[in-house]
Scaffold this active site. Structure first.
Site, PDB file in Angstrom:
ATOM      1  CB  VAL A 122     -36.420 -68.794   6.665  1.00 37.74           C
ATOM      2  CG1 VAL A 122     -35.392 -69.028   7.766  1.00 37.74           C
ATOM      3  CG2 VAL A 122     -37.696 -68.206   7.247  1.00 37.74           C
ATOM      4  N   GLY A 164     -30.373 -66.686   1.040  1.00 37.65           N
ATOM      5  CA  GLY A 164     -29.201 -66.891   0.196  1.00 37.65           C
ATOM      6  C   GLY A 164     -28.948 -65.735  -0.747  1.00 37.65           C
ATOM      7  N   GLY A 195     -30.814 -64.832  -3.133  1.00 36.01           N
ATOM      8  CA  GLY A 195     -32.054 -64.233  -3.599  1.00 36.01           C
ATOM      9  C   GLY A 195     -32.734 -64.932  -4.745  1.00 36.01           C
ATOM     10  CD  GLU A 200     -18.554 -61.701   0.434  1.00 37.74           C
ATOM     11  OE1 GLU A 200     -18.923 -61.754  -0.753  1.00 37.74           O
ATOM     12  OE2 GLU A 200     -17.490 -61.175   0.800  1.00 37.74           O
ATOM     13  CB  CYS A 250     -22.083 -84.014  -0.734  1.00 35.97           C
ATOM     14  SG  CYS A 250     -21.772 -82.981   0.708  1.00 35.97           S
TER      15      CYS A 250
END
Length: 438
Positions: A208, A211, A213, A235, A403
């Site tokens: 799920v 992204g 792959g 994309e 982050c």
């Protein structure tokens, strides 16, 4: 108001702040003059105040949102290093408590010369229009999830390729030690996910938010499973499909542009992976997310859940407290993003048909990951500017800095959670964790 008076006021403000902040970097005024922000502070990294009108803007509309806008336009910028390198030059605790420690009367008096002057420009790129309300619009249709995903991920694969590893994994890596390179840490993480899901040949995995792959391809290549991946980013899908074709995995991997909640399947998969897609779901959709995972899993199937989370506040009834940081990130970088807490994750899994088997904290791993992304993007900043423009490049750099410092201090965390669709009787899994790491 003469510029000389503004310069003199800036000198006095900087000297006062330096005594409290005690940072190891300097402030450069619009005149070129450099003022230390701490005793014996170096001037190799400088916060540049390019326009005195920026001070006026901050006075009239104080807050992180305004600072982001000024940084994006270049009215405030950092020279000699990245935002993260600059942030490493001061103690964050001192910076957070600075407003309570400074002489407010002195600061207010010295700011008067800046209140008479022109206006600064706003952020020029239409992509950064204020989307502050999206986090409040909770139903699936109103949230426009595909638009949110496109905003963040369809910046361009070439841009993400500037700082990601070759597998294009945009989530926390898993480091063995201080010397582990990002490339190895990411493949180590992919393999750890497959082991936590106990994947074996012949099983079916749903990826799920697949992204680019990376996990889908790793699981098919190294564990012999059949994978179905879904994403809302065009994309990412184009890149992942090309990768599947290039690796000769088309017979084992199917990828599609689809919301996982629209999959017309039930009790179909042996395992499901969700790696840092959950942050896009929204609080009001958490129950549905876990119920969809249950619907798509076979009884006894394993669900892997990796997500960044908040620490949580003292008021358990306030699950969605808005902060300056979350509002700012939601506008400029991550629209629609809302962070769970690990307590809510475990509770919701338990009450919606799962048994939680394992929870692991990767906070310090993600601090290293985001710091490395920052370093790589800064090193290729010229290429980034050519691809997405100066404003976006600046904003991504300051996003990574926020982050990295958040994970470093523990104000943001990230967990890997493994749960099993509940069924009566034994789980069928080993009694210890050695098999995950041997």
């Amino acid at each position: 108001m003469s510029d000389d008076r503004r310069v003199q006021a800036a000198r006095r403000i900087a000297a006062h702040i330096a005594g409290h902040l005690q940072a190891d970097l300097s402030l450069q005024l619009w005149t070129g003059e450099v003022l230390p922000l701490g005793p014996n502070a170096r001037d190799d990294i400088r916060i540049v105040l390019a326009d005195p009108a920026a001070v006026r803007r901050l006075v009239l509309k104080p807050g992180l949102m305004t600072l982001f806008e000024l940084y994006a336009t270049g009215d405030v910028r950092i020279e000699g290093g990245s935002p993260l390198e600059a942030a490493d030059r001061w103690d964050h605790g001192r910076a957070v408590h600075l407003p309570r420690r400074v002489d407010k009367a002195l600061i207010a008096r010295e700011l008067i010369p800046f209140l008479i002057g022109g206006k600064t420009r706003g952020v020029g790129d239409a992509a950064f229009d204020d989307t502050g309300e999206v986090g409040q619009r909770q139903d699936k249709a109103a949230r426009r999830d595909k638009d949110f995903i496109s905003f963040h991920y369809d910046v361009g694969n070439d841009f993400y390729g500037l700082f990601l590893d070759p597998e294009m994994v945009y989530s926390s890596a898993c480091y063995a030690d201080d010397t582990t390179p990002l490339e190895e840490a990411q493949t180590r993480k992919l393999d750890l996910i497959c082991r936590k899901l106990r994947l074996r040949p012949g099983q079916r995995l749903l990826d799920v938010g697949c992204g680019w792959g990376g996990l889908s391809c790793w699981a098919a290549q190294h564990y012999g499973v059949t994978v179905h991946g879904v994403t809302l980013s065009e994309e990412q899908l184009a890149f992942a499909r090309a990768k599947v074709e290039r690796l000769g995995l088309s017979d084992r991997i199917t990828l599609e542009l689809r919301d996982y909640r629209d999959l017309d399947l039930s009790d179909h998969f042996d395992a499901i992976s969700q790696v840092e897609m959950f942050e896009h779901v929204g609080f009001a959709n958490h129950d549905r997310h876990f119920l969809e995972m249950k619907r798509l899993l076979k009884p006894g199937g394993l669900y892997f859940h990796q997500a960044s989370v908040r620490r949580g506040g003292r008021d358990p009834s306030n699950i969605a407290p808005q902060t300056n940081a979350t509002r700012t990130i939601g506008r400029f970088i991550f629209p629609g993003g809302e962070l769970d807490t690990i307590g809510m994750t475990v509770t919701n899994l338990g009450r919606l048909g799962f048994e939680v088997l394992d929870v692991e904290d990767l906070r310090e791993h993600f601090q290293r990951t985001t710091a490395e992304w920052s370093r790589r993007l800064m090193a290729r900043r010229g290429e980034a500017v050519a691809l997405v423009g100066e404003e976006r490049t600046r904003l991504w750099l300051i996003f990574f800095a926020m982050c990295a410092k958040g994970f470093e201090r523990g104000s943001i965390l990230v967990y890997q959670t493994v749960a099993q669709r509940r069924r009566a009787g034994p789980s069928g899994l080993p009694l210890d964790r050695r098999s995950l790491y041997d």
